[in-house]
Design a protein around this motif. Sequence first.
Motif, PDB file in Angstrom:
ATOM      1  N   ASP A   1      -9.443  10.506   0.016  1.00  0.00           N
ATOM      2  CA  ASP A   1     -10.106  11.133   1.157  1.00  0.00           C
ATOM      3  C   ASP A   1      -9.715  12.603   1.161  1.00  0.00           C
ATOM      4  O   ASP A   1      -8.525  12.943   1.240  1.00  0.00           O
ATOM      5  N   TYR A   2     -10.726  13.480   1.081  1.00  0.00           N
ATOM      6  CA  TYR A   2     -10.468  14.919   1.002  1.00  0.00           C
ATOM      7  C   TYR A   2     -11.136  15.631   2.163  1.00  0.00           C
ATOM      8  O   TYR A   2     -12.346  15.475   2.387  1.00  0.00           O
ATOM      9  N   ALA A   3     -10.367  16.397   2.923  1.00  0.00           N
ATOM     10  CA  ALA A   3     -10.892  17.153   4.057  1.00  0.00           C
ATOM     11  C   ALA A   3     -11.461  18.474   3.560  1.00  0.00           C
ATOM     12  O   ALA A   3     -10.710  19.383   3.188  1.00  0.00           O
ATOM     13  N   THR A   4     -12.772  18.587   3.541  1.00  0.00           N
ATOM     14  CA  THR A   4     -13.405  19.825   3.109  1.00  0.00           C
ATOM     15  C   THR A   4     -13.374  20.882   4.203  1.00  0.00           C
ATOM     16  O   THR A   4     -13.505  22.066   3.931  1.00  0.00           O
ATOM     17  N   SER A   5     -13.231  20.453   5.451  1.00  0.00           N
ATOM     18  CA  SER A   5     -13.099  21.354   6.602  1.00  0.00           C
ATOM     19  C   SER A   5     -12.473  20.552   7.733  1.00  0.00           C
ATOM     20  O   SER A   5     -12.165  19.374   7.586  1.00  0.00           O
ATOM     21  N   LYS A   6     -12.289  21.206   8.885  1.00  0.00           N
ATOM     22  CA  LYS A   6     -11.737  20.497  10.037  1.00  0.00           C
ATOM     23  C   LYS A   6     -12.680  19.396  10.525  1.00  0.00           C
ATOM     24  O   LYS A   6     -12.245  18.422  11.129  1.00  0.00           O
ATOM     25  N   ALA A   7     -13.962  19.561  10.244  1.00  0.00           N
ATOM     26  CA  ALA A   7     -14.952  18.613  10.764  1.00  0.00           C
ATOM     27  C   ALA A   7     -15.419  17.595   9.742  1.00  0.00           C
ATOM     28  O   ALA A   7     -15.924  16.534  10.115  1.00  0.00           O
ATOM     29  N   THR A   8     -15.255  17.871   8.457  1.00  0.00           N
ATOM     30  CA  THR A   8     -15.890  17.047   7.423  1.00  0.00           C
ATOM     31  C   THR A   8     -14.900  16.601   6.360  1.00  0.00           C
ATOM     32  O   THR A   8     -14.006  17.366   5.974  1.00  0.00           O
ATOM     33  N   SER A   9     -15.067  15.371   5.895  1.00  0.00           N
ATOM     34  CA  SER A   9     -14.282  14.870   4.774  1.00  0.00           C
ATOM     35  C   SER A   9     -15.172  14.022   3.882  1.00  0.00           C
ATOM     36  O   SER A   9     -16.168  13.439   4.331  1.00  0.00           O
ATOM     37  N   ILE A  10     -14.822  13.971   2.602  1.00  0.00           N
ATOM     38  CA  ILE A  10     -15.510  13.113   1.647  1.00  0.00           C
ATOM     39  C   ILE A  10     -14.510  12.078   1.136  1.00  0.00           C
ATOM     40  O   ILE A  10     -13.299  12.322   1.130  1.00  0.00           O
TER      41      ILE A  10
ATOM     42  N   ASN B   1       0.852  -1.187   0.000  1.00  0.00           N
ATOM     43  CA  ASN B   1       0.000   0.000   0.000  1.00  0.00           C
ATOM     44  C   ASN B   1       0.887   1.235   0.000  1.00  0.00           C
ATOM     45  O   ASN B   1       1.865   1.320   0.759  1.00  0.00           O
ATOM     46  N   LEU B   2       0.565   2.202  -0.861  1.00  0.00           N
ATOM     47  CA  LEU B   2       1.280   3.466  -0.923  1.00  0.00           C
ATOM     48  C   LEU B   2       0.311   4.588  -0.577  1.00  0.00           C
ATOM     49  O   LEU B   2      -0.765   4.695  -1.186  1.00  0.00           O
ATOM     50  N   GLU B   3       0.679   5.421   0.400  1.00  0.00           N
ATOM     51  CA  GLU B   3      -0.179   6.523   0.849  1.00  0.00           C
ATOM     52  C   GLU B   3       0.480   7.851   0.497  1.00  0.00           C
ATOM     53  O   GLU B   3       1.652   8.079   0.801  1.00  0.00           O
ATOM     54  N   PHE B   4      -0.302   8.735  -0.143  1.00  0.00           N
ATOM     55  CA  PHE B   4       0.184  10.044  -0.552  1.00  0.00           C
ATOM     56  C   PHE B   4      -0.727  11.128   0.014  1.00  0.00           C
ATOM     57  O   PHE B   4      -1.894  10.883   0.302  1.00  0.00           O
ATOM     58  N   GLY B   5      -0.175  12.354   0.094  1.00  0.00           N
ATOM     59  CA  GLY B   5      -0.997  13.526   0.336  1.00  0.00           C
ATOM     60  C   GLY B   5      -1.243  13.854   1.781  1.00  0.00           C
ATOM     61  O   GLY B   5      -0.949  13.086   2.694  1.00  0.00           O
ATOM     62  N   ASN B   6      -1.845  15.042   1.977  1.00  0.00           N
ATOM     63  CA  ASN B   6      -2.161  15.554   3.305  1.00  0.00           C
ATOM     64  C   ASN B   6      -3.638  15.912   3.386  1.00  0.00           C
ATOM     65  O   ASN B   6      -4.437  15.185   3.954  1.00  0.00           O
ATOM     66  N   VAL B   7      -4.032  17.041   2.796  1.00  0.00           N
ATOM     67  CA  VAL B   7      -5.451  17.406   2.755  1.00  0.00           C
ATOM     68  C   VAL B   7      -6.215  16.428   1.870  1.00  0.00           C
ATOM     69  O   VAL B   7      -7.274  15.920   2.232  1.00  0.00           O
ATOM     70  N   LEU B   8      -5.668  16.155   0.692  1.00  0.00           N
ATOM     71  CA  LEU B   8      -6.199  15.109  -0.177  1.00  0.00           C
ATOM     72  C   LEU B   8      -5.302  13.892  -0.002  1.00  0.00           C
ATOM     73  O   LEU B   8      -4.149  13.883  -0.430  1.00  0.00           O
TER      74      LEU B   8
END
Length: 425
Positions: free
Chosen positions: A260-269, A217-224
Motif C-alpha cells: 500500500d503506497y500513499a501517493t498523497s494525503k488523500a490517495t493511495s494505491i 503477519n509481518l508489517e513493514f514501512g510507513n509511506v510504502l
Amino acid sequence: MKKKLVASLAAAMVLGVAGTSFAATNPFTDVPAKHWSYDAVTKLANAGIVDGYGDGTFKGDKTISRYEMAQIVAKAMAHSDKATAEQKAAIDKLSVEFASELEGLNVRVTKLEKNSSTIKVTGEARLRYEDQTADDFSDNSLVLRSRIHLDGQINDQWSYYGRLQSENNLRGGDDGKVTMDNAYVKGNLFGATATVGRFDYVPNGGLMFDSTLNGVNLEFGNVLKANVFYGKDNHQDILANGSSNWSNAEHPEVTGLTLDYATSKATSINGGYYKVKDIYNTDTTDFWEAGFKTQLNSNWNLAGSYGESDIDVENTAYYAQLGYKGADKAKVGSYGAWVNYRNIEGFAAPRTTFDGAYTVGGQSYYDGIDSLYPLGAKGYEVGFNYTPKLNTVLGFKYANVKATANDSSNALKTKFYQAQVEFFF
C-alpha cells in the motif's frame, strides 16, 4: 476549597466519562436530592471517582486537602479512556498541577494505566436479518452475533488481543458455540510489527479475502506499507485448488504479500499476490489484485480494485465503490451511504467480503460435462448506516446481482436485502 464544590467542578470536567446513570437513592445521607451538587456528586460516586466516609456521609462542607484532590484526579485519569478531547485536556492539566501528590499515590502521571485490571474488556452485539430471493430459490435468516473483546498489555512493546464470539439463530435450532475466533500477540520483531496467532485478514478492502488466518503477519514501512503473511485459513469454504471445482479441504495454506503506497494525503494505491494451497490435493492456486482508494473531499470517497486467478475459467474480479461520510458509533446523528458495482467471477476470489447470493458457498451449477462451477456475481449494491443513539448503529443494504457463468445459468438473478443493528459496550 469545599468538597462539594470540588466534586461539582470535577464532574463538569469528566462529565460523560464514566457513562453511569444516577442511583435510585441518595449515595450519601448528607447530600439531599434537591441540593445543587447532588447530580455531580451522585454521578462521580457511581463512577467510583469520589467516595464518602464509613458512616455513609460525604461531608461536602469539609475543606478538601491537596492529597484528597489528587485522589479524585487519579480516579478521573483512570476513566479518561472514555473522555472527550476537551475533557482529557482538563484532566491532563490537573495531573500536572497535582503531580507530586499523584507520585505519592504511586500514580504514573505520564502513562497511567487506564483500567484497574490488566485486561480491558469491551463488547458488541449485532442483530442481522438477511433475505435472498432468486429465480430458483429463496432464503432468509435472523442471527444475533455477540462478541467480547479482550485487550491486554504484556509490556512496552507487546500486547495481547482475544475475541470471544457466538452466533445464535433466532429462528430456532441449535445455538452457536462460543469460540475464541481471534487470539494473538502483537509487537515489535526485528523492526517489523508482528502479529502471531489467529487474526482477521482483509487485504486491500476485501475483494479477494475477508477471513481469519492461523499464522503470522509481518508489517513493514510507513509511506510504502508491506504485509507478508503465512498460515492456514480458519475456514474451509474457500477456493483452494487449481481444478474446476470448489475445495472443502482442511484449512488450506495461504501465503500472501500486500503493498500500500500513499501517493498523497488523500490517495493511495495497493496490490496483493497470494498463493492458496489445498493440503488434501496438494494443488496451488495463484491470485493477484491491484486497486486504489481516495478521499475526494471531506465527505466523499472512492475506491476500486481488480483481481485475477490462474484458473482457466471464471477467473476475474473487480469492483468500484463511491461512499458518502459514514456512521460513527460515538457521534449521534452521523450517517453514511454508498453505492458499488462488482463483477466477481466464480473462480476469481477465494473468500470475498461482498455479501449476497452467488458468492463463496452460494449457488452452483453443473455444466453437463464434468465440472461443478460456483456462480460468480455481477451487479450493484446500495447501502446506508446511521447512529440514532450513542454506541448504536443501524445499517441497511440492497444488492441486485446475476450470475456471471457463461451459460444458461446467466439468467439467474438474485435480490439481496440486509438490515441490522449493532450495539457497542
